[in-house]
Motif scaffolding. Structure first.
Motif, short mmCIF file in Angstrom:
data_model
loop_
_atom_site.label_atom_id
_atom_site.label_comp_id
_atom_site.label_asym_id
_atom_site.label_seq_id
_atom_site.Cartn_x
_atom_site.Cartn_y
_atom_site.Cartn_z
N ASN A 182 57.54 60.25 16.66
CA ASN A 182 58.33 59.16 17.23
C ASN A 182 58.84 59.59 18.60
O ASN A 182 59.03 60.77 18.86
N TRP A 183 59.04 58.61 19.48
CA TRP A 183 59.54 58.88 20.83
C TRP A 183 60.97 58.41 20.94
O TRP A 183 61.32 57.33 20.44
N THR A 184 61.79 59.17 21.61
CA THR A 184 63.17 58.77 21.85
C THR A 184 63.44 58.76 23.35
O THR A 184 62.81 59.48 24.12
N THR A 185 64.39 57.93 23.72
CA THR A 185 64.78 57.84 25.12
C THR A 185 66.29 57.59 25.21
O THR A 185 66.86 56.91 24.35
N VAL A 186 66.91 58.19 26.22
CA VAL A 186 68.33 57.97 26.51
C VAL A 186 68.46 57.82 28.00
O VAL A 186 67.90 58.61 28.76
N GLN A 187 69.19 56.79 28.41
CA GLN A 187 69.37 56.53 29.84
C GLN A 187 70.82 56.13 30.08
O GLN A 187 71.38 55.34 29.32
N THR A 188 71.42 56.68 31.10
CA THR A 188 72.75 56.24 31.52
C THR A 188 72.72 56.00 33.02
O THR A 188 72.07 56.73 33.76
N SER A 189 73.41 54.97 33.42
CA SER A 189 73.51 54.63 34.85
C SER A 189 74.93 54.21 35.15
O SER A 189 75.60 53.58 34.33
N LEU A 190 75.36 54.55 36.33
CA LEU A 190 76.66 54.17 36.83
C LEU A 190 76.43 53.47 38.17
O LEU A 190 75.81 54.03 39.07
N PHE A 191 76.92 52.25 38.27
CA PHE A 191 76.71 51.45 39.49
C PHE A 191 78.04 51.26 40.20
O PHE A 191 79.05 50.95 39.57
N PHE A 192 78.01 51.45 41.51
CA PHE A 192 79.18 51.25 42.35
C PHE A 192 78.91 50.13 43.32
O PHE A 192 77.94 50.20 44.10
N ASN A 193 79.70 49.09 43.28
CA ASN A 193 79.57 47.95 44.20
C ASN A 193 80.66 48.04 45.25
O ASN A 193 81.81 48.37 44.96
N PHE A 194 80.28 47.72 46.48
CA PHE A 194 81.28 47.75 47.55
C PHE A 194 81.12 46.53 48.43
O PHE A 194 80.22 45.77 48.33
#
Length: 96
Positions: free
Chosen positions: A84-96
Motif C-alpha cells: 500500500n502507498w501512503t502520502t502526507v502533505q502539509t502546506s501553509l499559505f500566507f496572503n498579503f
C-alpha cells in the motif's frame, strides 16, 4: 499519480464537514478503474483525509493524508504483489 488520466474511470465519494466557518474536514474515497484493458480493470482504491483551516486573516493551513491500495491491474503490471502507498502533505499559505 500512478495512472494517467487517458485510460481512467475514477469514482469518488466525498464527505465534507465544517464544524466552524474557519475549519473543514474532507474525506474522499476513490475507486480507480481502467477504461480499456486486456485484463483486470481494477487499478485500486484510495482514501484521503484533508484538513483546511484559517489560522488568521492572512494565514491558511492545508493538510492531507492518504493511503492507496493497489488493485489487480497494477499488481499484474508490476509482476507481483505491491505494498500500500501512503502520502502526507502539509502546506501553509500566507496572503498579503
Amino acid at each position: 499519480k500512478v495512472v494517467s488520466n487517458s485510460n481512467l474511470n475514477s469514482h469518488r465519494l466525498r464527505l465534507n464537514v465544517a464544524p466552524t466557518d474557519k475549519l473543514s474536514f474532507t474525506f474522499d474515497y476513490f475507486w480507480l478503474l481502467a477504461d480499456q484493458t486486456r485484463s483486470s480493470a481494477d487499478y485500486g482504491h484510495e482514501l484521503n483525509l484533508g484538513v483546511r483551516g484559517a489560522i488568521s486573516r492572512n494565514l491558511y493551513f492545508l493538510g492531507v493524508a492518504g493511503i492507496a491500495f493497489p488493485g489487480d491491474n497494477l499488481k499484474q503490471q508490476a509482476g507481483g504483489d505491491l505494498e500500500n502507498w501512503t502520502t502526507v502533505q502539509t502546506s501553509l499559505f500566507f496572503n498579503f
